[in-house]
Design an enzyme around this catalytic site. Structure first.
Site, PDB file in Angstrom:
ATOM      1  N   TYR A   1     -35.073  11.409  33.053  1.00  0.00           N
ATOM      2  CA  TYR A   1     -34.476  11.483  31.579  1.00  0.00           C
ATOM      3  C   TYR A   1     -35.067  12.795  30.847  1.00  0.00           C
ATOM      4  CZ  TYR A   1     -32.529  10.812  27.111  1.00  0.00           C
ATOM      5  OH  TYR A   1     -32.182  11.089  25.652  1.00  0.00           O
TER       6      TYR A   1
ATOM      7  N   SER B   1     -33.385  16.385  23.523  1.00  0.00           N
ATOM      8  CA  SER B   1     -34.229  15.043  22.861  1.00  0.00           C
ATOM      9  C   SER B   1     -35.839  15.507  22.712  1.00  0.00           C
ATOM     10  CB  SER B   1     -34.093  13.755  24.070  1.00  0.00           C
ATOM     11  OG  SER B   1     -35.152  12.966  23.688  1.00  0.00           O
TER      12      SER B   1
HETATM   13  N1  LIG Z   1     -30.390   7.374  20.539  1.00  0.00           N
HETATM   14  C1  LIG Z   1     -31.348   8.324  20.699  1.00  0.00           C
HETATM   15  O1  LIG Z   1     -32.501   7.725  20.483  1.00  0.00           O
HETATM   16  C2  LIG Z   1     -31.536   9.651  21.109  1.00  0.00           C
HETATM   17  C3  LIG Z   1     -32.436  10.173  21.173  1.00  0.00           C
HETATM   18  C4  LIG Z   1     -32.552  11.655  21.638  1.00  0.00           C
HETATM   19  C5  LIG Z   1     -31.308  12.100  22.206  1.00  0.00           C
HETATM   20  N2  LIG Z   1     -30.352  11.329  22.403  1.00  0.00           N
HETATM   21  C6  LIG Z   1     -29.178  12.000  22.956  1.00  0.00           C
HETATM   22  O2  LIG Z   1     -28.111  12.141  22.127  1.00  0.00           O
HETATM   23  C7  LIG Z   1     -26.822  12.033  23.084  1.00  0.00           C
HETATM   24  C8  LIG Z   1     -25.818  10.780  22.414  1.00  0.00           C
HETATM   25  O3  LIG Z   1     -26.676   9.787  22.570  1.00  0.00           O
HETATM   26  P1  LIG Z   1     -26.357   8.407  21.892  1.00  0.00           P
HETATM   27  O4  LIG Z   1     -27.739   7.922  21.534  1.00  0.00           O
HETATM   28  O5  LIG Z   1     -25.293   8.675  20.766  1.00  0.00           O
HETATM   29  O6  LIG Z   1     -25.824   7.423  23.141  1.00  0.00           O
HETATM   30  P2  LIG Z   1     -24.566   6.417  23.112  1.00  0.00           P
HETATM   31  O7  LIG Z   1     -23.840   5.788  21.749  1.00  0.00           O
HETATM   32  O8  LIG Z   1     -24.674   5.732  24.435  1.00  0.00           O
HETATM   33  O9  LIG Z   1     -23.248   7.316  23.304  1.00  0.00           O
HETATM   34  C9  LIG Z   1     -23.185   8.126  24.808  1.00  0.00           C
HETATM   35  C10 LIG Z   1     -21.787   8.714  24.717  1.00  0.00           C
HETATM   36  O10 LIG Z   1     -21.813   9.643  25.771  1.00  0.00           O
HETATM   37  C11 LIG Z   1     -20.686   9.259  26.657  1.00  0.00           C
HETATM   38  N3  LIG Z   1     -20.779   9.371  27.955  1.00  0.00           N
HETATM   39  C12 LIG Z   1     -21.446   9.014  28.919  1.00  0.00           C
HETATM   40  N4  LIG Z   1     -21.276   9.162  30.162  1.00  0.00           N
HETATM   41  C13 LIG Z   1     -20.217  10.105  30.155  1.00  0.00           C
HETATM   42  C14 LIG Z   1     -19.371  10.579  31.125  1.00  0.00           C
HETATM   43  N5  LIG Z   1     -19.593  10.631  32.367  1.00  0.00           N
HETATM   44  N6  LIG Z   1     -18.566  11.496  30.562  1.00  0.00           N
HETATM   45  C15 LIG Z   1     -18.040  11.625  29.361  1.00  0.00           C
HETATM   46  N7  LIG Z   1     -18.741  11.015  28.287  1.00  0.00           N
HETATM   47  C16 LIG Z   1     -19.894  10.250  28.864  1.00  0.00           C
HETATM   48  C17 LIG Z   1     -20.366   7.837  26.255  1.00  0.00           C
HETATM   49  O11 LIG Z   1     -18.878   7.934  26.304  1.00  0.00           O
HETATM   50  P3  LIG Z   1     -18.023   6.925  27.200  1.00  0.00           P
HETATM   51  O12 LIG Z   1     -18.925   5.919  28.091  1.00  0.00           O
HETATM   52  O13 LIG Z   1     -16.931   6.394  26.690  1.00  0.00           O
HETATM   53  O14 LIG Z   1     -17.621   8.202  28.391  1.00  0.00           O
HETATM   54  C18 LIG Z   1     -20.820   7.961  24.847  1.00  0.00           C
HETATM   55  O15 LIG Z   1     -19.986   8.442  23.823  1.00  0.00           O
HETATM   56  C19 LIG Z   1     -27.260  11.837  24.547  1.00  0.00           C
HETATM   57  O16 LIG Z   1     -27.207  13.121  24.966  1.00  0.00           O
HETATM   58  C20 LIG Z   1     -28.659  11.408  24.251  1.00  0.00           C
HETATM   59  O17 LIG Z   1     -29.319  11.614  25.518  1.00  0.00           O
HETATM   60  C21 LIG Z   1     -30.200  10.123  22.032  1.00  0.00           C
END
Ligand SMILES: NC(=O)c1ccc[n+]([C@@H]2O[C@H](COP(=O)([O-])OP(=O)(O)OC[C@H]3O[C@@H](n4cnc5c(N)ncnc54)[C@H](OP(=O)(O)O)[C@@H]3O)[C@@H](O)[C@H]2O)c1
Length: 250
Positions: A152, A139
């Site tokens: 985070y 991120s």
């Molecule tokens: N959205 C943003 O603005 C943003 C910005 C920068 C970076 N990111 C990064 O992008 C990545 C994806 O985030 P997103 O925005 O797509 O969020 P999201 O929609 O909340 O998706 C998060 C995913 O992680 C999985 N997850 C959470 N805990 C887990 C565990 N213990 N074991 C396996 N899977 C797990 C969830 O699946 P289950 O709950 O089904 O396990 C879900 O599929 C993350 O690493 C986040 O930090 C996001």
């Protein structure tokens, strides 16, 4: 865009960027192992992808021994993973007036332990074949300790630096490494956030940008450019200036 991977594994594929990326790869001819805890969501994803292109994998990345074993087993039985994306991650704020160890431990377990186990689980197979691509979703938050987000930001700094070290070590073994550093994307992760989210991207747009960066083998991809510029400026600030400005960012 041509995608040359045969077998890919994406963690956190039940929603947001991971689900989008699994779908993006499947529609470009990859066989995708889509991993997460919510199997119903993964079954939905299978229905949205070309027939037999997605396999649902039950995985809690915070359980490192199980994650290592599952990835290693898939690698051996599928004929070799060409691409592994450590995407699973959670966000959590830190209120210094009421610090909570359980929440911090959970954050570290998923974002740090989970990402490390995912990447580590794939290395031996890739090195022995002299071919493969490891990707981690970090991120822009990795670049500075942002207000109310010390945990985070630190977890993402770990992911970024870990990937950089792997990149240096794995190059001579024919394994590519890519760090993805998104700005704000409209996903479940920040759906409840009341903070301003400048330069917010929609999920499909972000997924397409990430997919293209992976396929072109970028070492590091920070996006969108406006956020890259903003965080680059913050990164270059002396600590005294940053400390004066940072509280207003939260
Ligand atoms: N959205 C943003 O603005 C943003 C910005 C920068 C970076 N990111 C990064 O992008 C990545 C994806 O985030 P997103 O925005 O797509 O969020 P999201 O929609 O909340 O998706 C998060 C995913 O992680 C999985 N997850 C959470 N805990 C887990 C565990 N213990 N074991 C396996 N899977 C797990 C969830 O699946 P289950 O709950 O089904 O396990 C879900 O599929 C993350 O690493 C986040 O930090 C996001």
């Amino acid at each position: 865009m041509e995608v040359l991977y045969k077998n890919a594994l994406v963690t956190g594929a039940s929603s947001g960027l991971g689900r989008g990326l699994a779908r993006w790869l499947a529609h470009r001819g990859c066989h995708v192992f889509a991993a997460a805890r919510r199997m119903d969501r993964l079954e939905e994803l299978k229905g949205q992808a070309p027939p037999n292109s997605v396999e649902a994998v039950s995985m809690d990345v915070a359980d490192a021994p199980s994650t290592l074993a599952t990835i290693s087993k898939i690698d051996q039985t599928c004929g070799g993973l060409d691409l592994v994306v450590a995407n699973a991650g959670i966000g959590d704020a830190l209120d210094v007036r009421n610090p909570n160890w359980q929440r911090m431990e959970r954050l570290i377990s998923v974002n740090v332990t989970g990402a490390t186990a995912t990447l580590l689980g794939a290395i031996s197979g890739m090195v022995s074949r002299g071919h493969g691509h490891l990707v981690g979703i970090s991120s822009v938050a990795a670049y500075r300790g942002l207000p109310k987000n010390a945990g985070y930001c630190a977890s993402k700094a770990f992911v970024s630096v870990f990937l950089e070290g792997l990149r240096v070590d794995l190059k001579r073994h024919g394994v590519k490494v890519t760090a993805i550093l998104p700005g704000f994307v409209n996903t479940e992760l920040n759906a409840k956030s009341k903070n301003p989210m400048p330069f917010l991207l929609q999920e499909d747009d972000a997924v397409d940008r990430i997919g293209r960066a992976i396929v072109r083998g970028a070492r590091k991809y920070v996006f969108p450019w406006q956020m890259a510029l903003l965080i680059g400026t913050a990164r270059a600030m002396p600590d005294g200036v940053y400390d004066a400005i940072a509280p207003r960012l939260g």
